[in-house]
Design an enzyme around this catalytic site. Structure first.
Site, PDB file in Angstrom:
ATOM      1  N   ASP A   9       0.940  -1.357  -0.091  1.00  0.00           N
ATOM      2  CA  ASP A   9       0.063  -0.019   0.055  1.00  0.00           C
ATOM      3  C   ASP A   9       1.022   1.351   0.043  1.00  0.00           C
ATOM      4  O   ASP A   9       1.559   1.405   1.035  1.00  0.00           O
ATOM      5  CB  ASP A   9      -0.819  -0.231   1.351  1.00  0.00           C
ATOM      6  CG  ASP A   9      -1.568   1.156   1.516  1.00  0.00           C
ATOM      7  OD1 ASP A   9      -2.737   1.206   2.227  1.00  0.00           O
ATOM      8  OD2 ASP A   9      -1.493   2.210   0.559  1.00  0.00           O
ATOM      9  N   ILE A  10       0.639   2.080  -0.904  1.00  0.00           N
ATOM     10  CA  ILE A  10       1.676   3.249  -1.176  1.00  0.00           C
ATOM     11  C   ILE A  10       1.741   4.004   0.204  1.00  0.00           C
ATOM     12  O   ILE A  10       2.819   4.613   0.247  1.00  0.00           O
ATOM     13  CB  ILE A  10       1.615   3.743  -2.545  1.00  0.00           C
ATOM     14  CG1 ILE A  10       2.839   4.613  -3.126  1.00  0.00           C
ATOM     15  CG2 ILE A  10       0.325   4.656  -2.548  1.00  0.00           C
ATOM     16  CD1 ILE A  10       2.831   5.189  -4.519  1.00  0.00           C
ATOM     17  N   ASN A  23      -6.361  13.883  -9.852  1.00  0.00           N
ATOM     18  CA  ASN A  23      -6.998  14.174 -11.489  1.00  0.00           C
ATOM     19  C   ASN A  23      -6.606  15.770 -11.268  1.00  0.00           C
ATOM     20  O   ASN A  23      -5.816  16.340 -10.604  1.00  0.00           O
ATOM     21  CB  ASN A  23      -8.483  14.189 -11.018  1.00  0.00           C
ATOM     22  CG  ASN A  23      -9.028  14.689  -9.782  1.00  0.00           C
ATOM     23  OD1 ASN A  23      -8.866  15.734  -9.541  1.00  0.00           O
ATOM     24  ND2 ASN A  23      -9.649  14.058  -8.740  1.00  0.00           N
ATOM     25  N   GLY A  31      -9.549   5.852  -5.366  1.00  0.00           N
ATOM     26  CA  GLY A  31      -8.324   5.118  -5.544  1.00  0.00           C
ATOM     27  C   GLY A  31      -7.063   5.404  -4.628  1.00  0.00           C
ATOM     28  O   GLY A  31      -7.259   5.814  -3.332  1.00  0.00           O
ATOM     29  N   VAL A  32      -6.272   5.281  -5.213  1.00  0.00           N
ATOM     30  CA  VAL A  32      -5.044   5.827  -4.783  1.00  0.00           C
ATOM     31  C   VAL A  32      -4.857   7.390  -4.092  1.00  0.00           C
ATOM     32  O   VAL A  32      -4.446   7.572  -2.999  1.00  0.00           O
ATOM     33  CB  VAL A  32      -3.558   5.522  -5.446  1.00  0.00           C
ATOM     34  CG1 VAL A  32      -3.405   6.430  -6.794  1.00  0.00           C
ATOM     35  CG2 VAL A  32      -2.239   5.306  -4.644  1.00  0.00           C
ATOM     36  N   ASP A  33      -5.504   8.159  -4.902  1.00  0.00           N
ATOM     37  CA  ASP A  33      -5.774   9.487  -4.370  1.00  0.00           C
ATOM     38  C   ASP A  33      -6.466   9.574  -3.009  1.00  0.00           C
ATOM     39  O   ASP A  33      -5.909  10.251  -2.438  1.00  0.00           O
ATOM     40  CB  ASP A  33      -6.623  10.389  -5.528  1.00  0.00           C
ATOM     41  CG  ASP A  33      -6.575  11.818  -5.529  1.00  0.00           C
ATOM     42  OD1 ASP A  33      -7.002  12.519  -6.581  1.00  0.00           O
ATOM     43  OD2 ASP A  33      -5.973  12.287  -4.770  1.00  0.00           O
ATOM     44  N   THR A 117      -3.911   3.163 -14.384  1.00  0.00           N
ATOM     45  CA  THR A 117      -4.413   1.866 -14.643  1.00  0.00           C
ATOM     46  C   THR A 117      -5.541   1.215 -13.721  1.00  0.00           C
ATOM     47  O   THR A 117      -6.051   0.288 -13.862  1.00  0.00           O
ATOM     48  CB  THR A 117      -3.087   0.794 -14.182  1.00  0.00           C
ATOM     49  OG1 THR A 117      -2.995   1.008 -12.886  1.00  0.00           O
ATOM     50  CG2 THR A 117      -2.060   1.083 -15.015  1.00  0.00           C
ATOM     51  N   GLY A 118      -6.224   2.434 -12.853  1.00  0.00           N
ATOM     52  CA  GLY A 118      -7.373   2.132 -12.095  1.00  0.00           C
ATOM     53  C   GLY A 118      -8.431   2.776 -12.891  1.00  0.00           C
ATOM     54  O   GLY A 118      -9.072   2.471 -13.949  1.00  0.00           O
ATOM     55  N   TYR A 120      -8.795   5.344 -14.374  1.00  0.00           N
ATOM     56  CA  TYR A 120      -8.616   5.957 -15.831  1.00  0.00           C
ATOM     57  C   TYR A 120      -8.463   4.770 -16.959  1.00  0.00           C
ATOM     58  O   TYR A 120      -8.254   5.159 -18.274  1.00  0.00           O
ATOM     59  CB  TYR A 120      -7.553   6.897 -15.839  1.00  0.00           C
ATOM     60  CG  TYR A 120      -7.695   8.186 -15.348  1.00  0.00           C
ATOM     61  CD1 TYR A 120      -9.000   8.578 -14.822  1.00  0.00           C
ATOM     62  CD2 TYR A 120      -6.480   9.275 -15.230  1.00  0.00           C
ATOM     63  CE1 TYR A 120      -9.233   9.783 -14.367  1.00  0.00           C
ATOM     64  CE2 TYR A 120      -7.151  10.342 -14.652  1.00  0.00           C
ATOM     65  CZ  TYR A 120      -8.408  10.747 -14.264  1.00  0.00           C
ATOM     66  OH  TYR A 120      -8.639  12.223 -13.720  1.00  0.00           O
TER      67      TYR A 120
HETATM   68  N1  APR Z   1      -1.335   1.784  -2.984  1.00  0.00           N
HETATM   69  C1  APR Z   1      -0.682   1.486  -4.264  1.00  0.00           C
HETATM   70  N2  APR Z   1      -1.534   1.383  -5.386  1.00  0.00           N
HETATM   71  C2  APR Z   1      -2.725   1.494  -5.053  1.00  0.00           C
HETATM   72  C3  APR Z   1      -3.408   1.982  -3.996  1.00  0.00           C
HETATM   73  C4  APR Z   1      -2.708   1.971  -2.667  1.00  0.00           C
HETATM   74  N3  APR Z   1      -3.112   2.113  -1.561  1.00  0.00           N
HETATM   75  N4  APR Z   1      -4.869   2.144  -4.044  1.00  0.00           N
HETATM   76  C5  APR Z   1      -5.000   1.938  -5.683  1.00  0.00           C
HETATM   77  N5  APR Z   1      -3.931   1.724  -6.128  1.00  0.00           N
HETATM   78  C6  APR Z   1      -3.626   1.282  -7.282  1.00  0.00           C
HETATM   79  C7  APR Z   1      -4.744   0.901  -8.242  1.00  0.00           C
HETATM   80  O1  APR Z   1      -4.938  -0.599  -8.238  1.00  0.00           O
HETATM   81  C8  APR Z   1      -4.299   1.123  -9.616  1.00  0.00           C
HETATM   82  O2  APR Z   1      -3.279   0.241 -10.317  1.00  0.00           O
HETATM   83  O3  APR Z   1      -3.233   2.515  -8.372  1.00  0.00           O
HETATM   84  C9  APR Z   1      -3.326   2.422  -9.597  1.00  0.00           C
HETATM   85  C10 APR Z   1      -4.213   3.698 -10.160  1.00  0.00           C
HETATM   86  O4  APR Z   1      -5.553   3.556  -9.895  1.00  0.00           O
HETATM   87  P1  APR Z   1      -6.312   4.701  -9.551  1.00  0.00           P
HETATM   88  O5  APR Z   1      -6.100   5.218  -8.161  1.00  0.00           O
HETATM   89  O6  APR Z   1      -7.565   4.515  -9.848  1.00  0.00           O
HETATM   90  O7  APR Z   1      -5.905   6.124 -10.238  1.00  0.00           O
HETATM   91  P2  APR Z   1      -5.692   6.372 -11.943  1.00  0.00           P
HETATM   92  O8  APR Z   1      -6.286   5.151 -12.609  1.00  0.00           O
HETATM   93  O9  APR Z   1      -4.707   7.096 -12.377  1.00  0.00           O
HETATM   94  O10 APR Z   1      -7.296   7.062 -11.974  1.00  0.00           O
HETATM   95  C11 APR Z   1      -7.046   8.543 -11.449  1.00  0.00           C
HETATM   96  O11 APR Z   1      -8.986   8.220 -10.041  1.00  0.00           O
HETATM   97  O12 APR Z   1      -9.088   8.343  -7.611  1.00  0.00           O
HETATM   98  C12 APR Z   1      -9.165   9.127  -8.646  1.00  0.00           C
HETATM   99  O13 APR Z   1      -8.885  11.192  -8.163  1.00  0.00           O
HETATM  100  C13 APR Z   1      -8.369  10.191  -9.049  1.00  0.00           C
HETATM  101  O14 APR Z   1      -9.691  11.025 -10.516  1.00  0.00           O
HETATM  102  C14 APR Z   1      -8.545  10.369 -10.443  1.00  0.00           C
HETATM  103  C15 APR Z   1      -8.479   8.922 -11.061  1.00  0.00           C
END
Ligand code: APR
Length: 365
Positions: A9-10, A23, A31-33, A117-118, A120
């Site tokens: 978990d980052i 974003n 997600g990770v944000d 990769t989540g 988006y």
């Molecule tokens: N630690 C590490 N990696 C994570 C964690 C975590 N705690 N949570 C999620 N991830 C991974 C997901 O599994 C994915 O592989 O981070 C990667 C990116 O996924 P997202 O968080 O959905 O980000 P992204 O695809 O870039 O989309 C960005 O999503 O959360 C919103 O505000 C953000 O609008 C923006 C969009």
């Protein structure tokens, strides 16, 4: 190991900076944000409000607040729209700009999620090589410890074909230590109960052991040999008397002398070699200055891959470091698969090793 792939978990990573897949508003999300804002606390959002957003592909930094990391580098990945709207270039820019900003902040270590990769929707198997390529290019010119953090099982999409081929090769070649004993018990039991069958089993067993030991017949369904294997191989110099001087020198030389000799023979610089091997400069200088230095097995393999050694040369280098290629080590068998097939992409090898939960190549720091 300057680039490590880790499952974590980052928000828990103890590094100088973690990168947020944000974003364009920089005002938080899921997600990770969401995870980063939640772990950092409300002060993070306060500081983000003052940044005035961020363009796709760009990066901006804030403090880390309650996170173990000192900084959060916010970058905005491209939304996947099929791949012909500049997504690959924008995704590479996210990694490049985040790394350059981390260098400006004098960070020594940075952790990335798999950006885009989540939510988006960027396909992982397309995003991964872009990420590793951009990071590797940066590491060729800079010293930094970079982590690519994958989250959850199967979060790393190694190409299914490669994964399948390597798995098949492991199944055919892996002999775990107690496997032999099991086979012995089976043989023993058969000889007591059914001599006919026992004879058949022995022939079959003998046959497979023959392959193992002499490895003469190529595996029927191993991946087709790469074109390089079709290139005319250098003529074996059996007819010419070996250079006894050379041979004696080679038998005396240790691991580090062989490594330095191979770097010269390949026309590489030290830096090109250790960076390609994903080994950090400090470890390389230890090896260089101490002829008796014994590295770990992953480091020996990493140099063998970086130097694109043949399987025999790899065995020789392992021997000089005090190791042997083992049939009861899955990591050894994975490396044997890649080296036999002339596949020397260290990042691809590490992705496969990662999928099998095996140690990665490079210096064990
Ligand atoms: N630690 C590490 N990696 C994570 C964690 C975590 N705690 N949570 C999620 N991830 C991974 C997901 O599994 C994915 O592989 O981070 C990667 C990116 O996924 P997202 O968080 O959905 O980000 P992204 O695809 O870039 O989309 C960005 O999503 O959360 C919103 O505000 C953000 O609008 C923006 C969009």
């Amino acid at each position: 190991m300057p680039l490590q792939i880790v499952r974590n978990d980052i928000t828990k990573m103890r590094v100088d900076a973690i990168v947020n897949a944000a974003n364009r508003s920089l005002l938080g999300g899921g997600g990770v944000d969401g995870a980063i804002h939640c772990a950092a606390g409300p002060e993070l959002l306060e500081e983000c409000r003052g940044l005035g957003g961020c363009e796709t592909g760009q990066a901006k930094a804030t403090k880390g607040y309650r996170l173990p990391a000192k900084f959060v580098i916010h970058t905005v990945g491209p939304i996947w729209r099929g791949g012909d709207h500049g997504e690959p270039e924008l995704l590479a820019a996210c990694y490049r700009n985040s790394l350059n900003l981390a260098r400006k902040l004098r960070c020594e270590s940075v952790a990335f999620p798999m950006i885009s990769t989540g939510v988006y929707g960027y396909p992982k198997e397309l995003a991964l090589p872009i990420a590793t390529q951009a990071i590797t290019e940066f590491l060729m010119e800079n010293e930094m410890q970079v982590y690519l953090v994958v989250f959850g099982a199967g979060a790393l999409a190694v190409s299914m074909k490669l994964f399948h081929d390597v798995k098949q090769y492991i199944d055919q070649n892996y002999v775990d230590a107690h496997n032999d004993r099991r086979r012995e018990y089976q043989r023993e039991a058969l000889w007591h109960s059914d001599e006919e069958k026992a004879l058949e089993y022995d022939q079959m067993l003998g046959e497979s052991i023959f392959h193992d030991l002499f490895d003469s017949a190529p595996l029927a369904d191993a991946a087709p040999a790469p074109d390089s294997a079709l290139r005319p191989q250098p003529l074996m110099q059996t007819s010419i008397q070996p250079d006894w001087e050379d041979l004696l020198r080679q038998t005396d030389e240790g691991f580090s002398q062989m490594l330095l000799r191979k770097i010269d023979e390949k026309g590489m610089t030290d830096a090109q070699c250790y960076k390609k091997a994903n080994v950090d400069r400090k470890l390389f200088s230890k090896i260089r200055t101490n002829p008796a230095y014994r590295p770990g097995k992953p480091t020996v393999f990493a140099f063998a891959v970086a130097l694109e050694l043949s399987l025999d040369e790899t065995k020789e280098m392992l021997e000089k470091a005090g190791f042997a290629l083992s049939r009861s080590s899955k990591m050894d068998i994975v490396l044997e698969y890649f080296i036999k097939n002339g596949l020397y992409n260290l990042l691809e090898i590490n992705e496969v090793l990662f999928q099998f939960d095996l140690p990665l190549l490079g210096s064990v720091a």
